[in-house]
Scaffold this motif. Structure first.
Motif, PDB file in Angstrom:
ATOM      1  N   ALA A  87      -8.035  -2.158   3.275  1.00  0.00           N
ATOM      2  CA  ALA A  87      -7.926  -0.950   2.450  1.00  0.00           C
ATOM      3  C   ALA A  87      -9.315  -0.379   2.153  1.00  0.00           C
ATOM      4  CB  ALA A  87      -7.190  -1.269   1.154  1.00  0.00           C
ATOM      5  N   ALA A  88     -10.261  -1.268   1.882  1.00  0.00           N
ATOM      6  CA  ALA A  88     -11.623  -0.804   1.598  1.00  0.00           C
ATOM      7  C   ALA A  88     -12.180  -0.034   2.795  1.00  0.00           C
ATOM      8  CB  ALA A  88     -12.526  -1.992   1.259  1.00  0.00           C
ATOM      9  N   GLU A  89     -11.938  -0.563   3.979  1.00  0.00           N
ATOM     10  CA  GLU A  89     -12.474   0.104   5.170  1.00  0.00           C
ATOM     11  C   GLU A  89     -11.804   1.458   5.379  1.00  0.00           C
ATOM     12  OE1 GLU A  89     -12.379  -2.698   8.408  1.00  0.00           O
ATOM     13  OE2 GLU A  89     -13.830  -4.022   7.428  1.00  0.00           O
ATOM     14  N   ARG A  90     -10.520   1.552   5.056  1.00  0.00           N
ATOM     15  CA  ARG A  90      -9.830   2.832   5.248  1.00  0.00           C
ATOM     16  C   ARG A  90     -10.256   3.898   4.244  1.00  0.00           C
ATOM     17  NH1 ARG A  90      -4.521   2.193   4.213  1.00  0.00           N
ATOM     18  NH2 ARG A  90      -4.646  -0.066   3.959  1.00  0.00           N
ATOM     19  N   PHE A  91     -10.788   3.462   3.102  1.00  0.00           N
ATOM     20  CA  PHE A  91     -11.135   4.432   2.053  1.00  0.00           C
ATOM     21  C   PHE A  91     -12.633   4.521   1.782  1.00  0.00           C
ATOM     22  CE2 PHE A  91      -6.661   4.158   1.490  1.00  0.00           C
ATOM     23  CZ  PHE A  91      -6.275   5.365   0.921  1.00  0.00           C
ATOM     24  N   LEU A  92     -13.440   4.017   2.738  1.00  0.00           N
ATOM     25  CA  LEU A  92     -14.898   4.033   2.534  1.00  0.00           C
ATOM     26  C   LEU A  92     -15.420   5.434   2.242  1.00  0.00           C
ATOM     27  CD1 LEU A  92     -16.663   1.717   5.139  1.00  0.00           C
ATOM     28  CD2 LEU A  92     -16.988   1.719   2.666  1.00  0.00           C
ATOM     29  N   ARG A 115     -21.257   3.352   8.533  1.00  0.00           N
ATOM     30  CA  ARG A 115     -19.912   2.790   8.343  1.00  0.00           C
ATOM     31  C   ARG A 115     -19.870   1.323   8.797  1.00  0.00           C
ATOM     32  NH1 ARG A 115     -14.499   3.118   7.954  1.00  0.00           N
ATOM     33  NH2 ARG A 115     -14.468   5.178   7.016  1.00  0.00           N
ATOM     34  N   MET A 135       0.849  -1.211   0.000  1.00  0.00           N
ATOM     35  CA  MET A 135       0.000   0.000   0.000  1.00  0.00           C
ATOM     36  C   MET A 135       0.874   1.246   0.000  1.00  0.00           C
ATOM     37  SD  MET A 135      -3.224  -0.158   0.030  1.00  0.00           S
ATOM     38  CE  MET A 135      -4.357   1.193  -0.207  1.00  0.00           C
ATOM     39  N   ALA A 174     -22.465   5.477   3.248  1.00  0.00           N
ATOM     40  CA  ALA A 174     -21.160   5.347   2.603  1.00  0.00           C
ATOM     41  C   ALA A 174     -21.347   5.262   1.089  1.00  0.00           C
ATOM     42  CB  ALA A 174     -20.457   4.084   3.113  1.00  0.00           C
ATOM     43  N   VAL A 175     -20.383   5.774   0.359  1.00  0.00           N
ATOM     44  CA  VAL A 175     -20.341   5.606  -1.092  1.00  0.00           C
ATOM     45  C   VAL A 175     -20.138   4.119  -1.400  1.00  0.00           C
ATOM     46  CG1 VAL A 175     -18.996   6.143  -3.178  1.00  0.00           C
ATOM     47  CG2 VAL A 175     -19.328   7.911  -1.421  1.00  0.00           C
ATOM     48  N   GLU A 222     -19.122  -2.003   6.420  1.00  0.00           N
ATOM     49  CA  GLU A 222     -18.053  -2.976   6.648  1.00  0.00           C
ATOM     50  C   GLU A 222     -18.610  -4.395   6.728  1.00  0.00           C
ATOM     51  OE1 GLU A 222     -15.680  -1.560   9.922  1.00  0.00           O
ATOM     52  OE2 GLU A 222     -15.000   0.193   8.791  1.00  0.00           O
ATOM     53  N   PRO A 228     -19.410   9.146   6.650  1.00  0.00           N
ATOM     54  CA  PRO A 228     -20.640   8.383   6.886  1.00  0.00           C
ATOM     55  C   PRO A 228     -21.009   8.373   8.373  1.00  0.00           C
ATOM     56  CG  PRO A 228     -19.011   7.068   5.663  1.00  0.00           C
ATOM     57  CD  PRO A 228     -18.308   8.303   6.144  1.00  0.00           C
ATOM     58  N   PRO A 245      -6.636   9.830   4.325  1.00  0.00           N
ATOM     59  CA  PRO A 245      -7.450  10.067   3.128  1.00  0.00           C
ATOM     60  C   PRO A 245      -8.919  10.308   3.453  1.00  0.00           C
ATOM     61  CG  PRO A 245      -6.849   7.746   3.304  1.00  0.00           C
ATOM     62  CD  PRO A 245      -6.059   8.467   4.351  1.00  0.00           C
ATOM     63  N   GLN A 246      -9.319   9.943   4.646  1.00  0.00           N
ATOM     64  CA  GLN A 246     -10.728  10.159   5.010  1.00  0.00           C
ATOM     65  C   GLN A 246     -10.891  11.355   5.938  1.00  0.00           C
ATOM     66  OE1 GLN A 246     -12.996   6.196   4.716  1.00  0.00           O
ATOM     67  NE2 GLN A 246     -11.388   5.768   6.171  1.00  0.00           N
ATOM     68  N   LEU A 262     -19.421  -5.575   2.975  1.00  0.00           N
ATOM     69  CA  LEU A 262     -18.449  -5.315   1.899  1.00  0.00           C
ATOM     70  C   LEU A 262     -18.430  -6.433   0.858  1.00  0.00           C
ATOM     71  CD1 LEU A 262     -15.115  -3.881   3.362  1.00  0.00           C
ATOM     72  CD2 LEU A 262     -16.486  -2.947   1.482  1.00  0.00           C
ATOM     73  N   ALA A 288     -13.281   2.850  -1.776  1.00  0.00           N
ATOM     74  CA  ALA A 288     -13.037   1.530  -1.194  1.00  0.00           C
ATOM     75  C   ALA A 288     -12.644   0.530  -2.275  1.00  0.00           C
ATOM     76  CB  ALA A 288     -14.288   1.045  -0.451  1.00  0.00           C
ATOM     77  N   ARG A 328      -9.700  -5.973   2.135  1.00  0.00           N
ATOM     78  CA  ARG A 328     -10.770  -5.571   3.058  1.00  0.00           C
ATOM     79  C   ARG A 328     -10.306  -4.392   3.915  1.00  0.00           C
ATOM     80  NH1 ARG A 328     -15.188  -6.498   6.144  1.00  0.00           N
ATOM     81  NH2 ARG A 328     -16.072  -8.067   4.776  1.00  0.00           N
TER      82      ARG A 328
END
Lengths: 361, 361
Positions: free
Chosen positions: B29-34, A27, A1, A214-215, A31, A22, A8-9, A34, B253, B27
């Protein structure tokens, strides 16, 4: 990564987005879901039933308890699909159908026109909303839809939706309302914007904007299921048999978080947030006017102010995320993550920049 | 939140999905960028740079290091957009452009045809892949794209992509390859399927399928950026100026999880998974044949077997998620969550059902 310096959030200086942090329940739900796909409802039954719940909840927001619809990827998909419904109802192969939009319609309608091969006709505004005479002049027998904007992207303005619906009805066209951003604040205003107050056919309303989901969680709603049938495509090799969505695989996270956000916030949470954001918009307007800026009066929580380029650039250098309107004004969208403390910091920064650089106004 | 009895993300008996449990890094990464939106790259810079990284990584998978593209909502969007690129390059307003697909193309091409107003021409198959003579017969001067399938949805079969690309080239049409599902196993096979091995223009390859990213993370790739320019729509009120995607707001995400999955798994992790899944497919094929079923030989990890309806219904009642091919065969997609233990349990259940109900074959 990849290593990132800024979270970023982190929404600490984001004034430009129509998305937001969110709600915590949203949120959590995102999760948990997902790894699900509401685009394959036979396999992923739980999230499919949550999507029906999401549409029912949206029905409460828009004044039509038995509304039809689905959770889309966002407002762009919903607007494209509304235009597609209207186009597909049109009978002829020889003439080009047209869609009439007021000039402040979102750019997704231009995308819809390119994608769908319809002619987009734009009508000028009066006082930041659709000029009804101008709209009427654009309508003809090949008009398949008339669009009304309920919460414009630039200034948060609301067209006269009942009048636009009547104009559409006069030629047998559909009336589509784009409430992608405004839909979760308008119920607490006196505007006539929804299925209960006007003869509209379809609507865009996005849980992932002011709905605090959430998006990706947009919404396409329709007065009845027969309108959605215009979109149906057969789906072999799924356990279900047809699909009305524009995308195939879809986000279960978006669906589940939309339900969680609406269950947590409708109506009291959204109402309180709206009152707070609207008060903040008016506070910011007063502060900016006191500093000599021209500000467009905020009827919903968006503030647009005429700022010199050098000021905007310097504010951006200080980390403020600001976008511009088509007339180059600075635009502040008062999403739930934008609170009074953040706005004070913003105004303090403007004062500092003025003091440092002696920028004229 | 609605109460659910079964964990909605439990893949324990899911044999029907082309999605899977995301890789743990994906997973996370998805949670960090939701709460990010790559559709607004000026505001969400970190996820925008991650999207460039995702496309670079995909370039490694498909044999074109400087490939152009973006992370789409999924394979349907990518296929629609590929057809849109081809259509928009076509000059005339008076003739209807057509797209030629082999009969086993995914249903999203039928959706693309409806959305985009192009004629879809289908060519029959020979031995589960495109019959080149039949494709050639469908092509004419109004053909804007020829589609090849690299890993078909029903049987995991791969068309002769170099030959299809040549047929497209003969009439100045684009060649699009749909590797939505197959793209992350094909690099470990001897098929000629990618940008290095054939003169193809665009490709669909979905990280959220065999790439083990979280939904939504599809991929649209193009040999050069000028192909994507056919899709550009101006974007006022964003900090960026134009947009080539079909949707507007998009899932950070999905983008972040695609990068995380590919960084964790390309190439060794994907290769090992492929070998394991392919061995499992062959194991299952042998077990089913030993029980008298007709099985289509699995060239990639999908098994289709002719099963009586009553058996399929009973297996579904026991919780197995199974879908059908167009010829009503039962279809098992050997996604990474499907392991030998799960398949043993499946075969044991088949034996039990036979014993209980004495179903003939």
């Amino acid at each position: 990564m990849q290593r990132v310096e800024r979270n970023p959030q982190d929404f600490g200086r984001v004034l430009s987005s129509m998305c937001t942090r969110p709600h915590p329940a949203a949120r959590d739900a995102a999760e948990r879901f997902l790894a699900t796909n509401p685009g394959d409802p036979g396999t992923y039954e739980t999230v499919a039933s949550l999507e029906r719940r999401a549409v029912d909840l949206l029905g409460g927001v828009v004044g039509l308890p038995d509304v039809a619809g689905y959770v889309a990827s966002g407002g762009t998909e919903a607007n494209i699909q509304a235009v597609r419904i209207a186009r597909n109802r049109f009978e002829t192969d020889t003439r080009t159908p047209n869609v009439v939009v007021p000039q402040h319609a979102h750019f997704s309608f231009w995308k819809a026109a390119d994608v769908l091969g319809v002619e987009l006709r734009t009508a000028p505004l009066s006082d930041y909303t659709a000029n009804l005479e101008a709209v009427k002049e654009q309508i003809d027998e090949d008009t398949v839809a008339v669009v009304g904007v309920a919460g414009s992207t630039e200034y948060g303005r609301v067209d006269d939706i009942p009048a636009l619906a009547d104009l559409a009805d006069d030629v047998g066209a559909l009336c589509h309302v784009d409430a992608a951003w405004g839909g979760f604040v308008l119920p607490f205003t006196s505007f006539d914007w929804n299925f209960a107050s006007a003869d509209i056919d379809t609507m865009t309303i996005d849980p992932h904007k002011l709905g605090q989901a959430a998006v990706p969680a947009g919404g396409l709603l329709a007065r009845g299921p027969e309108l959605l049938d215009e979109l149906a495509i057969d789906t072999p090799y799924l356990e279900s048999t047809s699909q009305v969505t524009l995308t195939g695989t879809r986000s279960g996270a978006g669906v589940a978080s939309a339900v969680a956000a609406m269950e947590a916030l409708w109506p009291d949470g959204y109402r309180e947030q709206y009152y707070e954001s609207q008060a903040d918009a008016e506070w910011l307007t007063a502060k900016l006017r006191a500093r000599g800026f021209d500000v467009v009066p905020p009827v919903l929580p968006i503030v647009a102010a005429d700022m010199p380029d050098r000021l905007m650039d310097t504010l951006r250098d200080r980390g403020w995320r600001l976008s511009r309107t088509g007339r180059d004004e600075a635009r502040v969208v008062l999403m739930p993550h934008v609170d009074r403390a953040m706005l004070r910091e913003f105004v303090d920064d403007i004062d500092e920049v003025f003091a440092e650089f002696d920028i004229g106004r």
